[in-house]
Design an enzyme around this catalytic site. Structure first.
Site, mmCIF file in Angstrom:
data_model
loop_
_atom_site.group_PDB
_atom_site.id
_atom_site.type_symbol
_atom_site.label_atom_id
_atom_site.label_comp_id
_atom_site.label_asym_id
_atom_site.label_seq_id
_atom_site.Cartn_x
_atom_site.Cartn_y
_atom_site.Cartn_z
ATOM 1 C CG ASP A 47 -1.951 -0.980 1.330
ATOM 2 O OD1 ASP A 47 -3.064 -0.703 0.886
ATOM 3 O OD2 ASP A 47 -1.669 -2.086 1.830
ATOM 4 C CG ASP A 126 -10.089 -1.547 -3.988
ATOM 5 O OD1 ASP A 126 -10.471 -1.674 -2.804
ATOM 6 O OD2 ASP A 126 -10.864 -1.593 -4.958
ATOM 7 C CB THR A 128 -5.535 -4.544 2.007
ATOM 8 O OG1 THR A 128 -5.703 -3.212 1.543
ATOM 9 C CG2 THR A 128 -4.145 -4.694 2.564
ATOM 10 C CE LYS A 243 -16.800 -6.758 -5.385
ATOM 11 N NZ LYS A 243 -15.563 -6.803 -4.591
ATOM 12 N NE ARG A 257 -18.272 -1.386 -1.013
ATOM 13 C CZ ARG A 257 -17.491 -2.377 -0.600
ATOM 14 N NH1 ARG A 257 -17.432 -3.497 -1.265
ATOM 15 N NH2 ARG A 257 -16.744 -2.237 0.463
ATOM 16 C CG ASP A 272 -12.741 1.655 -1.340
ATOM 17 O OD1 ASP A 272 -11.673 1.184 -1.768
ATOM 18 O OD2 ASP A 272 -12.997 1.771 -0.129
HETATM 19 P P1 AMP Z 1 -14.446 -5.673 -1.345
HETATM 20 O O1 AMP Z 1 -13.202 -6.399 -1.665
HETATM 21 O O2 AMP Z 1 -15.348 -5.427 -2.499
HETATM 22 O O3 AMP Z 1 -15.173 -6.257 -0.199
HETATM 23 O O4 AMP Z 1 -14.064 -4.200 -0.948
HETATM 24 C C1 AMP Z 1 -12.810 -3.829 -0.462
HETATM 25 C C2 AMP Z 1 -13.005 -2.507 0.211
HETATM 26 O O5 AMP Z 1 -13.875 -2.657 1.298
HETATM 27 C C3 AMP Z 1 -11.773 -1.907 0.798
HETATM 28 O O6 AMP Z 1 -11.173 -1.058 -0.086
HETATM 29 C C4 AMP Z 1 -12.264 -1.145 2.014
HETATM 30 O O7 AMP Z 1 -12.327 0.233 1.765
HETATM 31 C C5 AMP Z 1 -13.669 -1.608 2.178
HETATM 32 N N1 AMP Z 1 -13.941 -2.030 3.557
HETATM 33 C C6 AMP Z 1 -13.095 -2.196 4.581
HETATM 34 N N2 AMP Z 1 -13.750 -2.568 5.698
HETATM 35 C C7 AMP Z 1 -15.058 -2.631 5.368
HETATM 36 C C8 AMP Z 1 -16.246 -2.938 6.092
HETATM 37 N N3 AMP Z 1 -16.221 -3.279 7.363
HETATM 38 N N4 AMP Z 1 -17.422 -2.906 5.407
HETATM 39 C C9 AMP Z 1 -17.438 -2.587 4.119
HETATM 40 N N5 AMP Z 1 -16.354 -2.299 3.394
HETATM 41 C C10 AMP Z 1 -15.174 -2.295 4.003
HETATM 42 MG MG MG Z 2 -10.128 -0.036 -1.087
#
Ligand code: AMP
Ligand code: MG
Length: 336
Positions: A47, A126, A128, A243, A257, A272
């Site tokens: 990162d 993005d 992590t 995605k 989402r 994001d």
């Molecule tokens: P995804 O891989 O689509 O689930 O999204 C990854 C993104 O989810 C990361 O870049 C974070 O900004 C975000 N993220 C981190 N923690 C949370 C959480 N508790 N709820 C929703 N999104 C989150």
């Molecule tokens: Mg992110």
């Protein structure tokens, strides 16, 4: 390369592919830092490396633009960050030989910029958690002017040239410019082909992409949406804005989402959503919040005036919005 935003596009594609190349090398030798960010996503050397490199390379070409990026240097600059900072310096120096530890922290901290008339948003890694699992992650960058996303670029080390998942392959990239299309590119920055979303219009055949992390969504509402839409294909779990790249290339049709009941009031970060949004829109898809409203990028570092996100191939949008309303996924879940 492109008539409008040519220099921006060339620069964005160059910096995301260079940073993604470094991230891919680091993924082979993952070094999670001790300590976690507020949202509990692990902070990694990748990162910081990606943010430092992109911040400085953008600054060299566009010194007047501000940057809104995910990371800050506080944990790196603290005594316990010493080893990580040395590792970041070693990686950054491969591309920017004049780097030193102080400069790296300053470059990273340029990302604390406030959204203004024209600014870049950056998620250096993005996904992590996907990165740490050896799965999907992207380096995601977008340019916002007057509240509108005008350009997006992503480096996608674990997608192939057709933007389909391929762990450990050659990787790919995407560049989209408002009014000039979304394009797949190689990790070397060579433009490949123009992206086009699917023309699937039958909800029961929709290929749904969803987060790997259960905590990033509302499992119950997701199951209800799948049921109300009658979705038959098994949804694919995938981390990050990869995605959106897959959907833009026609490899999927819907992404919801939804906020987790553990975090019902969470607001989406601009970094994001902005890169994925323009890539999908320029491929003919639609991106709105769960109430059908446009994402409002003039509200600060977060999308504080929106709730959730619906990404679709456009043809399935109305059916998806009706299903969202039917199951009440347009309002935050009860906190648990
Ligand atoms: P995804 O891989 O689509 O689930 O999204 C990854 C993104 O989810 C990361 O870049 C974070 O900004 C975000 N993220 C981190 N923690 C949370 C959480 N508790 N709820 C929703 N999104 C989150
Ligand atoms: Mg992110």
């Amino acid at each position: 390369m492109f008539e409008r935003y040519g220099l921006e596009a060339e620069t964005a594609l160059r910096v995301v592919t260079l940073a993604a190349g470094l991230a891919r090398e680091i993924q082979g030798e993952v070094r999670a830092l001790p300590g976690e960010k507020d949202d509990l996503s692990p902070v990694t050397v990748a990162d910081y490396t990606a943010q430092a490199v992109i911040s400085q390379m953008l600054h060299e070409v566009f010194p007047d633009d501000s940057l809104v990026a995910e990371e800050g240097s506080a944990a790196l600059a603290a005594p316990q960050g010493e080893d990580a900072l040395a590792a970041v310096l070693a990686y950054v120096s491969r591309l920017l030989p004049n780097a030193d530890e102080q400069a790296i922290c300053a470059w990273i901290d340029r990302g604390a910029g406030e959204p203004g008339a024209r600014y870049w948003v950056l998620d250096p890694v993005d996904g992590t958690k996907g990165f740490l699992r050896g799965e999907q992650y992207v380096v995601a960058l977008a340019l916002i002017e007057a509240g509108q996303v005008v350009l997006g670029a992503m480096g996608c080390p674990n997608l192939d040239h057709s933007l389909q998942p391929a762990l450990g392959g050659a990787g790919s990239a995407v560049i989209a410019i408002r009014g000039q299309g979304a394009w797949a590119a190689s990790m070397e920055g060579k433009l490949l082909e123009r992206l086009r979303v699917s023309d699937e219009d039958e909800p029961s055949a929709a290929r749904l992409l969803r987060s790997v992390e259960s905590d990033h969504t509302d499992e119950e509402a997701m199951a209800q949406l799948i049921s109300v839409l009658g979705i038959r294909p098994e949804p694919t779990r995938m981390d990050s804005q990869a995605k959106s790249a897959v959907l833009a290339a026609g490899g999927a049709d819907l992404i919801f989402r939804l906020n987790s009941p553990r975090n019902p009031d969470r607001k989406e970060n601009t970094w994001d959503q902005a890169p994925g949004l323009i890539i999908v829109e320029e491929a003919g898809g639609r991106v709105t919040d769960l109430r059908g409203a446009a994402l409002d990028f003039s509200a600060g570092r977060q999308l504080s005036r929106n709730y959730g996100v619906l990404v679709s191939n456009a043809r399935l949008r109305d059916a998806a919005l009706r299903a969202i309303q039917a199951v009440g996924a347009d309002i935050p879940p009860e906190a648990v």
